[in-house]
Design an enzyme around this catalytic site. Structure first.
Site, mmCIF file in Angstrom:
data_model
loop_
_atom_site.group_PDB
_atom_site.id
_atom_site.type_symbol
_atom_site.label_atom_id
_atom_site.label_comp_id
_atom_site.label_asym_id
_atom_site.label_seq_id
_atom_site.Cartn_x
_atom_site.Cartn_y
_atom_site.Cartn_z
ATOM 1 N NE ARG A 151 -2.116 -1.277 3.645
ATOM 2 C CZ ARG A 151 -1.958 -2.464 4.219
ATOM 3 N NH1 ARG A 151 -2.484 -3.531 3.662
ATOM 4 N NH2 ARG A 151 -1.267 -2.594 5.337
ATOM 5 C CG ASP A 171 6.402 -6.544 -3.502
ATOM 6 O OD1 ASP A 171 6.135 -7.770 -3.458
ATOM 7 O OD2 ASP A 171 5.949 -5.728 -2.688
ATOM 8 N NE ARG A 232 6.540 -2.407 11.564
ATOM 9 C CZ ARG A 232 5.611 -1.517 11.280
ATOM 10 N NH1 ARG A 232 5.978 -0.295 10.888
ATOM 11 N NH2 ARG A 232 4.325 -1.810 11.393
ATOM 12 C CD GLU A 261 11.177 2.898 16.454
ATOM 13 O OE1 GLU A 261 10.049 2.960 16.994
ATOM 14 O OE2 GLU A 261 11.346 2.924 15.234
ATOM 15 C CG HIS A 279 7.787 4.989 14.561
ATOM 16 N ND1 HIS A 279 8.198 3.744 14.981
ATOM 17 C CD2 HIS A 279 6.849 4.767 13.611
ATOM 18 C CE1 HIS A 279 7.534 2.805 14.315
ATOM 19 N NE2 HIS A 279 6.710 3.416 13.480
ATOM 20 N N GLY A 281 5.512 8.349 10.890
ATOM 21 C CA GLY A 281 4.816 7.973 9.660
ATOM 22 C C GLY A 281 3.309 8.054 9.739
#
Length: 526
Positions: A151, A171, A232, A261, A279, A281
């Site tokens: 996505r 991919d 990630r 993190e 982080h 996003g």
């Protein structure tokens, strides 16, 4: 009347969907104590949370009416999913809600890398006027390499194309047809990292993608490449990345995620060409509203016994169905995984064929397990419920076939995967007292226990071929646990399947491939 208990702060737009339904009562008890949660959940039909509420096995024990738990977000770390499954409670999340926000953040980091925006901002605010120091580069005409075209990767490609960038992508599940529709070029992983000026990763963190961007990959990249990671932490080897920055191989890095993190005083932060965000996003108002809307809509569907998606587990099956298919569950998942690991290229079609008594049963659960096995080598978060949805989203055609023919066995399951240039078919059954067995690969008769480190070797059926393979593995101190050999015609093509005590190193595979009789060597783990 259905009662939905909300225990964490949630977007009012999401809750408005529930409150507008005449058969749903919304009970808000934000940040309850454990005792308050025990009491409130006893009459709840559904529970709606974010990350604060800890949904434990004890909480579920106190919820006899509970049908579903909705998590307004992606992760479900605060929910005991196994306990929920045992209680027959569906757990669902909202994986689509942050897609646009993450894609936009990744593209914002890309632009920031190209024009040194954060660094120039810091200098200017400090009273320094350093125009020459921050000479940037245009995005137009540059090559953007996207690793992972799910996505977020797909949305990012659209934005890059609007900036007149040339987009190339890798991919395992990207077909040429889908790449054509997205107006991008599908290439191998090696070709992408070698040709791209900017590289952005958008894959899940799995065993296969851990440190995907490592020293070897960095060495193959262009001088002055720029790298972005909003997916990630752990996909990029941060130690190798620091070395590449220090050497000048990498001109710039933008990170939103980290292997640990919070990262603290990370060594990468000492480099002026590194842009770091904490982080962010999914941290937009719209994303938070979207995940709330998505999860509330799905809760309504579940409460009304309507079709739903984005569940991370399955409700309990009827006892009679569960007992019939239980022995075949491991077989279905392992065969799906074996077919995917040995099929070359992105799958375009997956066909499940049931023969014998299996053809008369409700095998939808086995199909889900086979799809889970087929998708899991390259995707994370695949489970029995969302596997068909993920396959559909990837444009994979799923077909089921049934036959009363027994093919020499009481029951037989066949998994076929077709890619653009390859077709792999695996047949298997359950042998009384012996467990799951794969009985055919592409028409070659075998008897394989689907587990462990396995070599699949295609070779010419010549005298001494098997012995030379065994001798070479012996020289490499690789112990062969089992060996299966299959052929169709004497002196023609044949296959070997070897289960080993430990995997071969790349140089060992190269030595096997160098033998005259060997056509191909594929190593995988089940």
């Amino acid at each position: 009347m259905f009662q939905v208990l909300v225990t964490d702060p949630l977007s009012t737009l999401g809750l408005a969907q529930l409150e507008a339904e005449s058969d749903i009562e919304v009970i808000q008890k934000i940040n309850p104590t454990t005792a308050e949660l025990y009491t409130a959940i006893q009459t709840a039909d559904a529970l709606l949370v974010r990350s604060q509420t800890q949904v434990t096995a004890k909480i579920l024990d106190a919820a006899p009416r509970l049908k579903a738990i909705g998590r307004a977000g992606v992760g479900v770390d605060n929910i005991d999913v196994q306990a929920a499954t045992e209680h027959g409670v569906i757990v669902l999340n909202a994986p689509d809600g942050n897609t646009i926000s993450t894609a936009e953040h990744a593209f914002a980091l890309l632009i920031s890398l190209a024009r040194n925006i954060p660094q120039a901002h810091a200098f200017t605010q400090a009273g320094m006027w350093e125009r020459k120091r921050f000479l940037g580069t245009e995005c137009r005409g540059k090559v953007l390499g996207i690793i992972g075209m799910g996505r977020v990767g797909s949305e990012l490609a659209k934005r890059a194309l609007a900036f007149q960038m040339d987009v190339i992508a890798f991919d395992p599940y990207l077909t040429t047809e889908r790449a054509r529709k997205l107006n991008i070029n599908k290439l191998s992983f090696t070709d992408v990292i070698q040709q791209a000026d900017f590289i952005t990763v958008h894959t899940p963190l799995t065993k296969a993608t851990h440190h995907l961007i490592n020293r070897e990959a960095l060495a193959q990249m262009k001088e002055g490449v720029r790298i972005i990671n909003c997916a990630r932490g752990g996909i990029v080897d941060e130690n190798a990345l620091e070395e590449a920055l220090a050497s000048g191989k990498v001109a710039g890095v933008a990170l939103d995620v980290y292997e640990v993190e919070p990262p603290g005083r990370h060594p990468l932060f000492h480099y002026p060409q590194v842009i770091a965000t904490p982080h962010l996003g999914a941290s937009t108002t719209e994303a938070q509203e979207s995940v709330a809307i998505d999860v509330c809509r799905e809760l309504i569907h579940i409460l009304r016994d309507q079709p739903f998606r984005n569940a991370v587990n399955l409700p309990s099956l009827p006892p009679e169905v569960r007992e019939k298919i239980r022995p075949y569950q491991q077989l279905a998942e392992k065969m799906g995984k074996l077919a995917a690991l040995t099929c070359i290229g992105a799958p375009a079609r997956i066909t499940l064929s049931y023969a014998g008594e299996l053809a008369e049963w409700d095998t939808s659960y086995l199909t889900r397990l086979a799809l889970k096995g087929a998708l899991s080598p390259h995707l994370s978060g695949i489970n029995n419920v969302n596997a068909p949805y993920i396959a559909e989203q990837r444009g994979i055609i799923i077909t089921e076939q049934r036959s009363s023919k027994q093919h020499g066995f009481t029951n037989q399951l066949t998994v076929s995967i077709e890619s653009e240039h390859h077709h792999r078919t695996i047949a298997g059954t359950l042998l009384n007292g012996l467990g799951p067995r794969c009985t055919q690969i592409d028409g070659y008769a075998i008897d394989l226990i689907p587990e462990g480190d396995i070599l699949l070797i295609h070779h010419h059926d010549r005298p001494g071929a098997i012995g030379r393979v065994g001798s070479l593995l012996g020289d490499l101190e690789i112990n062969i646990a089992t060996m299966q050999v299959g052929r169709k015609d004497r002196g023609g093509n044949a296959i070997m399947l070897l289960t080993m005590d430990r995997p071969l190193q790349p140089e060992g595979i190269g030595s096997l491939e160098a033998l005259d009789e060997i056509q191909s060597v594929l190593q995988f783990e089940l």
